[in-house]
Design an enzyme around this catalytic site. Structure first.
Site, PDB file in Angstrom:
ATOM      1  N   HIS A   1      10.067 -16.748-129.904  1.00  0.00           N
ATOM      2  CA  HIS A   1      11.492 -16.642-129.585  1.00  0.00           C
ATOM      3  C   HIS A   1      12.287 -16.029-130.721  1.00  0.00           C
ATOM      4  CE1 HIS A   1      13.239 -19.760-132.209  1.00  0.00           C
ATOM      5  NE2 HIS A   1      12.046 -20.320-132.121  1.00  0.00           N
ATOM      6  N   CYS A   2      13.441 -15.488-130.353  1.00  0.00           N
ATOM      7  CA  CYS A   2      14.464 -15.123-131.326  1.00  0.00           C
ATOM      8  C   CYS A   2      15.702 -15.906-130.921  1.00  0.00           C
ATOM      9  CB  CYS A   2      14.673 -13.608-131.390  1.00  0.00           C
ATOM     10  SG  CYS A   2      15.099 -12.814-129.824  1.00  0.00           S
ATOM     11  N   THR A   3      16.883 -15.330-131.017  1.00  0.00           N
ATOM     12  CA  THR A   3      18.078 -16.082-130.653  1.00  0.00           C
ATOM     13  C   THR A   3      18.292 -16.091-129.144  1.00  0.00           C
ATOM     14  OG1 THR A   3      19.097 -15.658-132.793  1.00  0.00           O
ATOM     15  CG2 THR A   3      20.573 -16.277-131.004  1.00  0.00           C
TER      16      THR A   3
ATOM     17  N   THR B   1      12.174 -10.656-129.258  1.00  0.00           N
ATOM     18  CA  THR B   1      11.226 -11.269-128.325  1.00  0.00           C
ATOM     19  C   THR B   1      10.749 -10.243-127.310  1.00  0.00           C
ATOM     20  OG1 THR B   1      12.226 -13.435-128.631  1.00  0.00           O
ATOM     21  CG2 THR B   1      10.985 -13.099-126.605  1.00  0.00           C
TER      22      THR B   1
END
Length: 180
Positions: free
Chosen positions: A131-133, A139
């Site tokens: 994941h990222c934000t 992602t």
């Protein structure tokens, strides 16, 4: 959960399984191996149990150290999960304007942690959630590379990437409303 594309976790709006994409006339990518997501936060014990039941035990956080400090990942130091913070660089150029987006995506593939991300994915003892934000750019780049390596058709890779928009529409609308 096997056979579901969208994974219904309490604290995310954009968690999806990369399983189910055709890779030949009689094969498809496996479910429960790679999940792409926005930042997991506000998860419940039921969410945790569901991921463990799916054998998702490796978590890769692609965000910067600054993002991590602002919003810690739910899985950092969580028993039963192997958490890795591997900043996936490259999105900085996006802030310079629309003309830099393609360059930004290409630069993500050349970051110092790119190899580590894929080594971690390859060597995970179970399935992985990365994941990222928002689960969109960093992602999406990792997901696109994984799908490409598996032999998924370009049209399906693009469809996977663009599926982020409807899942994040409400969030993006709130951000736009707050920042005209």
């Amino acid at each position: 959960m096997n056979g579901l594309r969208r994974i219904p976790l309490s604290g995310t709006e954009n968690t999806r399984d990369l399983g189910g994409y055709p890779i030949s006339t009689d094969q498809m990518t496996a479910y429960g191996v790679f999940l792409r997501s926005g930042i997991p936060q506000g998860l419940t014990s039921a969410d945790e149990a569901m991921l463990l039941e799916m054998n998702i035990t490796t978590i890769i956080d692609l965000r910067s150290t600054e993002e991590l400090e602002r919003t810690p990942c739910y899985f950092a130091n969580r028993p039963g999960f192997f958490y890795h913070h591997l900043h996936f660089t490259g999105t900085e150029a996006m802030m310079e304007g629309p003309d830099m987006i393609a360059k930004s995506y290409l630069s993500m593939t050349k970051g110092e942690n790119t190899l580590k991300v894929f080594q971690t994915l390859a060597n995970a003892p179970g399935g992985c959630l990365f994941h990222c934000t928002a689960g969109k750019d960093r992602t999406g780049t990792v997901a696109a590379i994984l799908l490409m390596l598996a032999g998924v058709a370009d049209a399906d890779i693009v469809a996977d990437y663009t599926m982020t928009y409807p899942y994040l529409y409400a969030l993006l609308q709130r951000i736009t409303d707050d920042n005209p």
